[in-house]
Motif scaffolding. Sequence first.
Motif, mmCIF file in Angstrom:
data_model
loop_
_atom_site.group_PDB
_atom_site.id
_atom_site.type_symbol
_atom_site.label_atom_id
_atom_site.label_comp_id
_atom_site.label_asym_id
_atom_site.label_seq_id
_atom_site.Cartn_x
_atom_site.Cartn_y
_atom_site.Cartn_z
ATOM 1 N N PRO A 102 0.834 -1.206 0.000
ATOM 2 C CA PRO A 102 0.000 0.000 0.000
ATOM 3 C C PRO A 102 0.867 1.254 0.000
ATOM 4 O O PRO A 102 1.985 1.253 0.517
ATOM 5 N N PHE A 103 0.358 2.311 -0.583
ATOM 6 C CA PHE A 103 1.114 3.551 -0.701
ATOM 7 C C PHE A 103 0.264 4.714 -0.213
ATOM 8 O O PHE A 103 -0.966 4.636 -0.167
ATOM 9 N N GLU A 104 0.919 5.792 0.155
ATOM 10 C CA GLU A 104 0.230 7.039 0.471
ATOM 11 C C GLU A 104 -0.010 7.788 -0.831
ATOM 12 O O GLU A 104 0.895 7.906 -1.671
ATOM 13 N N MET A 105 -1.214 8.311 -0.999
ATOM 14 C CA MET A 105 -1.546 8.982 -2.253
ATOM 15 C C MET A 105 -0.636 10.178 -2.511
ATOM 16 O O MET A 105 -0.261 10.449 -3.658
ATOM 17 N N ASP A 106 -0.257 10.885 -1.458
ATOM 18 C CA ASP A 106 0.634 12.039 -1.647
ATOM 19 C C ASP A 106 1.968 11.615 -2.239
ATOM 20 O O ASP A 106 2.550 12.333 -3.057
ATOM 21 N N GLU A 107 2.460 10.441 -1.827
ATOM 22 C CA GLU A 107 3.724 9.961 -2.395
ATOM 23 C C GLU A 107 3.548 9.586 -3.865
ATOM 24 O O GLU A 107 4.401 9.894 -4.703
ATOM 25 N N LEU A 108 2.437 8.909 -4.192
ATOM 26 C CA LEU A 108 2.195 8.563 -5.592
ATOM 27 C C LEU A 108 2.137 9.817 -6.454
ATOM 28 O O LEU A 108 2.750 9.867 -7.528
ATOM 29 N N LEU A 109 1.427 10.841 -5.996
ATOM 30 C CA LEU A 109 1.321 12.080 -6.766
ATOM 31 C C LEU A 109 2.689 12.743 -6.937
ATOM 32 O O LEU A 109 3.005 13.266 -8.011
ATOM 33 N N ALA A 110 3.507 12.720 -5.878
ATOM 34 C CA ALA A 110 4.847 13.307 -5.971
ATOM 35 C C ALA A 110 5.709 12.533 -6.960
ATOM 36 O O ALA A 110 6.471 13.126 -7.740
ATOM 37 N N ARG A 111 5.610 11.212 -6.937
ATOM 38 C CA ARG A 111 6.377 10.409 -7.885
ATOM 39 C C ARG A 111 5.899 10.651 -9.321
ATOM 40 O O ARG A 111 6.705 10.688 -10.257
ATOM 41 N N MET A 112 4.595 10.818 -9.503
ATOM 42 C CA MET A 112 4.070 11.134 -10.833
ATOM 43 C C MET A 112 4.631 12.460 -11.331
ATOM 44 O O MET A 112 5.050 12.576 -12.487
ATOM 45 N N ARG A 113 4.634 13.464 -10.462
ATOM 46 C CA ARG A 113 5.172 14.771 -10.863
ATOM 47 C C ARG A 113 6.649 14.653 -11.232
ATOM 48 O O ARG A 113 7.109 15.261 -12.206
ATOM 49 N N ALA A 114 7.400 13.865 -10.459
ATOM 50 C CA ALA A 114 8.835 13.709 -10.734
ATOM 51 C C ALA A 114 9.061 13.004 -12.071
ATOM 52 O O ALA A 114 9.930 13.400 -12.852
ATOM 53 N N VAL A 115 8.290 11.958 -12.339
ATOM 54 C CA VAL A 115 8.418 11.239 -13.614
ATOM 55 C C VAL A 115 8.085 12.166 -14.778
ATOM 56 O O VAL A 115 8.790 12.188 -15.798
ATOM 57 N N LEU A 116 7.024 12.941 -14.643
ATOM 58 C CA LEU A 116 6.635 13.855 -15.720
ATOM 59 C C LEU A 116 7.688 14.940 -15.931
ATOM 60 O O LEU A 116 7.945 15.343 -17.071
ATOM 61 N N ARG A 117 8.308 15.412 -14.849
ATOM 62 C CA ARG A 117 9.378 16.405 -14.994
ATOM 63 C C ARG A 117 10.548 15.814 -15.766
ATOM 64 O O ARG A 117 11.077 16.434 -16.684
ATOM 65 N N ARG A 118 10.966 14.616 -15.379
ATOM 66 C CA ARG A 118 12.103 13.989 -16.057
ATOM 67 C C ARG A 118 11.783 13.736 -17.527
ATOM 68 O O ARG A 118 12.630 13.957 -18.398
ATOM 69 N N HIS A 119 10.577 13.289 -17.786
ATOM 70 C CA HIS A 119 10.185 13.007 -19.164
ATOM 71 C C HIS A 119 10.154 14.288 -19.992
ATOM 72 O O HIS A 119 10.433 14.265 -21.194
ATOM 73 N N GLY A 120 9.827 15.399 -19.342
ATOM 74 C CA GLY A 120 9.800 16.690 -20.029
ATOM 75 C C GLY A 120 11.156 17.352 -20.127
ATOM 76 O O GLY A 120 11.283 18.447 -20.673
#
Length: 220
Positions: A102-120
């Motif tokens: 299980p994960f904390e939603m805030d961590e998932l959202l932060a990881r999503m933002r980080a992945v999108l930044r790197r991809h951009g």
Amino acid sequence: MRVLLVEDDRMIAAATEQALRDATYAVDCVGDGGSAQLAVNTQQYDLVLLDLGLPRLDGFHVLRHLRDNKIDTPVLIVTARDALEDRIRGLDAGADDYIIKPFEMDELLARMRAVLRRHGGSGSPVLSNGEIGLDPASREMNFEGVAQRLSAREFSLMQSLMLRPGAILSRQDLEDRIYGWNEEVESNAVEYLIHSIRKKFGNHIIKNVRGLGWMVSKEK
């Protein structure tokens, strides 16, 4: 931003989908690997959240399909499989990150933002073209000394434009990034959002290219 959520547990899928929508993402949700492959073949996504233990085709098969077909959409594996060999296998197969349930939603959202930044191609947490600053964590935008928090839809539209400064996005391009499969899109929704943003920051923040669409200035 449009996300494909691939999750076969209905309770987890429903909770995650709602949290993502609350965080301004447009979400399409499927529950098996075959449907996931069909979705990525027919729709452009900004990010895929991929479970591994799926019916029909497992998550590794879906990930391999993406990369074998030169689909470079970033993939964040979200799974209960916590073995080191699974994590290594997933990352080596082309995943951009790996988070354990299980994960904390805030961590998932932060990881999503980080992945999108790197991809951009940016390490900065704030999207900027030299004139506009857009913070995905707070949904605050700064332009010519004015700072305001955007609504969820306004933010989704601006984020789509800011990830490709200088590129013209059509109405269909923007609708595809703002709305998911089950969301009704009114005929003037994009124009209404642009009008609302211009009302806050001035008419020249978003440029209209007649007959083609809208853009923000390329990075200076």
